[in-house]
Design a protein around this motif. Sequence first.
Motif, PDB file in Angstrom:
ATOM      1  N   UNK A  74       1.021  -1.195   0.116  1.00 27.47           N
ATOM      2  CA  UNK A  74       0.078   0.074  -0.013  1.00 27.47           C
ATOM      3  C   UNK A  74       0.823   1.329   0.038  1.00 27.47           C
ATOM      4  N   UNK A  75       1.984   1.342   0.746  1.00 28.49           N
ATOM      5  CA  UNK A  75       2.669   2.468   0.804  1.00 28.49           C
ATOM      6  C   UNK A  75       3.476   2.637  -0.517  1.00 28.49           C
ATOM      7  N   UNK A  76       3.997   1.551  -1.103  1.00 26.67           N
ATOM      8  CA  UNK A  76       4.633   1.709  -2.486  1.00 26.67           C
ATOM      9  C   UNK A  76       3.611   2.626  -3.588  1.00 26.67           C
ATOM     10  N   UNK A  77       2.257   2.024  -3.329  1.00 29.35           N
ATOM     11  CA  UNK A  77       1.395   2.431  -4.436  1.00 29.35           C
ATOM     12  C   UNK A  77       1.052   4.122  -4.017  1.00 29.35           C
ATOM     13  N   UNK A  78       1.079   4.673  -2.918  1.00 28.94           N
ATOM     14  CA  UNK A  78       0.804   5.753  -2.489  1.00 28.94           C
ATOM     15  C   UNK A  78       2.130   6.937  -2.431  1.00 28.94           C
ATOM     16  N   UNK A  79       3.268   6.294  -2.156  1.00 30.17           N
ATOM     17  CA  UNK A  79       4.349   7.051  -2.292  1.00 30.17           C
ATOM     18  C   UNK A  79       5.257   7.204  -3.410  1.00 30.17           C
ATOM     19  N   UNK A  80       5.118   6.213  -4.283  1.00 27.47           N
ATOM     20  CA  UNK A  80       6.128   6.341  -5.529  1.00 27.47           C
ATOM     21  C   UNK A  80       7.487   5.903  -5.238  1.00 27.47           C
ATOM     22  N   UNK A  81       7.855   5.443  -4.171  1.00 26.70           N
ATOM     23  CA  UNK A  81       9.092   5.046  -3.984  1.00 26.70           C
ATOM     24  C   UNK A  81       9.232   3.608  -4.652  1.00 26.70           C
ATOM     25  N   UNK A  82      10.427   3.077  -5.039  1.00 30.50           N
ATOM     26  CA  UNK A  82      10.633   1.999  -5.643  1.00 30.50           C
ATOM     27  C   UNK A  82      10.836   0.771  -4.733  1.00 30.50           C
ATOM     28  N   UNK A  83      11.233   0.938  -3.420  1.00 30.34           N
ATOM     29  CA  UNK A  83      11.228  -0.194  -2.627  1.00 30.34           C
ATOM     30  C   UNK A  83      10.661   0.486  -1.233  1.00 30.34           C
ATOM     31  N   UNK A  84      10.086  -0.615  -0.626  1.00 23.42           N
ATOM     32  CA  UNK A  84       9.791  -0.340   0.795  1.00 23.42           C
ATOM     33  C   UNK A  84      10.035  -1.770   1.630  1.00 23.42           C
TER      34      UNK A  84
END
Length: 186
Positions: A147-157
């Motif tokens: 979920x965080x990767x979808x809303x943050x735009x980061x390439x790795x969580x």
Amino acid sequence: MNNQVLIKDEHMFLSEGIQEFGYLLITDNEFNLVAGSENCDEWLCDDFSDCLGLNLWNILTDYFPNYVASINKAVHQVLDDINERVLMEVFIKEDSYYLNIYLLNDLIYLEFEKKFEDSNVFFPKFEIVDKLLSKNKGNIWQAACSYIIKISGFDRIRVFQFVEGGNGLIIAESIDNNELEGILGC
């Protein structure tokens, strides 16, 4: 590339400071306060260590008289395995906080996180988060990473779980870049 070597060669820099936007209380199954964040002294006691050993319900009656019944119900829902965690909204000193109640290693956790209103940042409604947690029972860290990767735009969580001695393990990971190697389980 061997993931074990990768972890040994690279250093993880993690913040171990007290977060300014939340509080943590931890009780045993008899509802005695066994631990918590030191910053609770801002609203509980002059010295938080003086609160250790006190009964949770006495503390809540003093500081959250309007919420004691609903918090009690929520705690028992978690203990009776009706819900893995219960989320609710409470006020501390005129400020709105989310209260997240859950059980981990036979201890009851009450996490208070300040509710922020920021029109520049997308925060899903509280009910959506509750549904996300309920749907992913037993796999919450992976769901949170996705979920965080979808809303943050980061390439790795990644979620790193600490164990005794300051060591730990990567228990969840989401990667949105095919060139990056996963290190789940390291």
